[in-house]
Write an enzyme that holds these catalytic residues in place. Structure first.
Site, mmCIF file in Angstrom:
data_model
loop_
_atom_site.group_PDB
_atom_site.id
_atom_site.type_symbol
_atom_site.label_atom_id
_atom_site.label_comp_id
_atom_site.label_asym_id
_atom_site.label_seq_id
_atom_site.Cartn_x
_atom_site.Cartn_y
_atom_site.Cartn_z
ATOM 1 N N ASP A 95 0.817 -1.204 0.000
ATOM 2 C CA ASP A 95 0.000 0.000 0.000
ATOM 3 C C ASP A 95 0.854 1.259 0.000
ATOM 4 O OD1 ASP A 95 -2.580 -1.273 0.084
ATOM 5 O OD2 ASP A 95 -2.111 -1.854 2.139
ATOM 6 N N TYR A 189 8.625 -9.864 5.692
ATOM 7 C CA TYR A 189 8.436 -8.440 5.982
ATOM 8 C C TYR A 189 9.340 -8.008 7.134
ATOM 9 C CZ TYR A 189 4.222 -7.953 3.094
ATOM 10 O OH TYR A 189 3.338 -7.892 2.047
#
Length: 458
Positions: A95, A189
């Site tokens: 995002d 991540y």
């Protein structure tokens, strides 16, 4: 004496006609590993067909995306003719604000290979038969591909046209059925944060509870339009470790309060905003306003069937650090000529080092301004000296005000320096909750049906 010679006739600039014929060149499917800093862009995913639609190009110009820049570069160096006819797939969608160190996409691009007849293809030595391909993208025709050392210099070609925040790192030949999304075996991540005000030991206790397969419906943002029914995801590895000091950090110190940490999280797949929601809960645990067992309560969907209202962590510190694939599917090529030519790595390192230097300089300037503010002499409330009020550095007054604030205001850390203040902290399990996902999905589905029937009667 005045010069009476006639003025020179201005030379006409030659206009380059764009008559590149893609049909003369075969295409090959490749994967690209690339990095990007997410803060200048409105997410990874492009705004539709940015090459073929004037409306989408205008939208992309106003709200630039990482993919939009990537496709413009690919088209400019004539590696693709269209962004809708290249069998494009991405590994993970990030995002707005989120960065990537090892994002992966796959698509067909132009090659220096050549079309060959079936007879020529059959005469290729057995050791090179893997370079002969036949797929739909080339109309089923036989193509003899070059080995990686003789292929187009994809990395250099694309990086010359990309903004400095986006860098192609490596490429790999892949098979026709390869998908950057579905062939990925795990995604890794990192979330970077300062340890100031946080109990890392408590955060580690809570983080360990995420390990394994759980229902993460209370750790994501629901999009009813996707009608997701399975919220189980598997966390393969999770840890909270200090950021390595191989590269110096502005503001780093030997003390725990100034040390930088990172959540390291590996899983097979993730829900929308899952990592940021997980990090928000870990921050609450680290501050001592929630106990580590809050994770147990939130993954128990019988106990907590609706997600409590809470704000997710900031997007800026989140990085998609790597995407893993089977070694038989992907063999990354970082340099040309089997390591004899390291020019690409030199250019890449120099480019990233320059950006690091610029960002470090901005951080130092901001630190200097902050220090100037802390040194300003301000009048101390209630204090007086001969000739006027007693003066003290703002840093001293600020510390006292912070101590007073801690007694009356709860500060929720959200990462990247952002905090949320509240006069009273409401525990998560006592907060208002969203309706269960089944009811929200059903409500959306019924609303969509109502709208469709209404359009038919117009």
């Amino acid at each position: 004496m005045a010069d009476s010679s006639p003025p020179a006739t201005p030379r006409k600039r030659k206009t380059r006609r764009d008559n590149f014929d893609f049909s003369k060149f075969p295409q090959r499917k490749v994967a690209f590993k690339f990095s990007y800093f997410g803060w200048p862009y409105y997410g990874l995913a492009r705004q539709g067909n940015v090459l073929g639609s004037a409306e989408k190009r205008e939208q992309e110009a106003q709200y630039p995306t990482v993919e939009g820049e990537l496709f413009k570069a690919l088209a400019q160096c004539k590696l693709i003719a269209s962004d809708t006819d290249c069998d494009y797939t991405r590994c993970g969608r990030t995002d707005r604000g989120v960065s990537g160190f090892g994002q992966v996409v796959a698509l067909y691009v132009r090659s220096v290979g050549k079309f060959v007849s079936e007879e020529e293809a059959s005469n290729v030595p057995d050791s090179d038969q893997h370079l002969v391909t036949r797929d739909e993208q080339n109309g089923g025709r036989a193509v003899l591909l070059p080995d990686s050392e003789r292929e187009l210099p994809y990395i250099n070609m694309i990086n010359k046209l990309l903004p400095p925040e986006i860098r192609i790192l490596a490429w790999s030949p892949v098979k026709a059925d390869f998908s950057a999304r579905f062939s990925c075996t795990s995604r890794f991540y990192r979330y970077f944060f300062s340890g100031d005000g946080l109990d890392i030991g408590l955060m580690r206790q809570a983080a360990a509870k995420f390990l394994g397969t759980h229902d993460f419906r209370n750790f994501c943002r629901l999009d009813p339009a996707k009608q997701i029914k399975n919220f189980e995801r598997t966390v393969l590895d999770i840890a909270i470790n200090p950021v390595p000091s191989r590269v110096s950090l502005v503001g780093d110190s030997a003390g725990v309060e100034g040390r930088w940490w990172q959540l390291e999280l590996r899983g097979t797949a993730f829900l929308w905003h899952q990592v940021r929601c997980m990090m928000a809960i870990l921050f609450a645990v680290g501050q001592g306003i929630e106990a580590p067992d809050i994770v147990d309560k939130l993954v128990d969907v019988q106990l907590t069937s609706g997600k409590p209202e809470y704000e997710m962590a900031n997007d800026l510190p989140l990085v998609l650090a790597d995407c893993a694939f089977d070694a038989n599917d992907v063999q990354w090529i970082w340099v040309r000529n089997s390591g004899r030519d390291l020019g690409n790595m030199s250019v890449l390192d120099r480019s990233v080092s320059q950006m690091w230097g610029e960002l470090n300089t901005r951080a130092v300037i901001a630190s200097a301004l902050l220090q100037n503010l802390r040194d300003v002499q301000v009048p101390v409330p209630g204090g007086s000296e001969a000739g006027g009020p007693r003066m003290a550095p703002w840093a001293e007054c600020r510390q006292r005000l912070l101590e007073e604030e801690r007694q009356t205001v709860t500060k929720s850390i959200l990462g990247a320096g952002s905090v949320k203040h509240a006069k009273k902290y409401i525990p998560l399990m006592e907060r208002k909750r969203a309706a269960p996902v089944e009811l929200r999905n059903q409500a959306w589905f019924e609303r969509k049906g109502t709208n469709k029937r209404a359009r038919k009667t117009e």
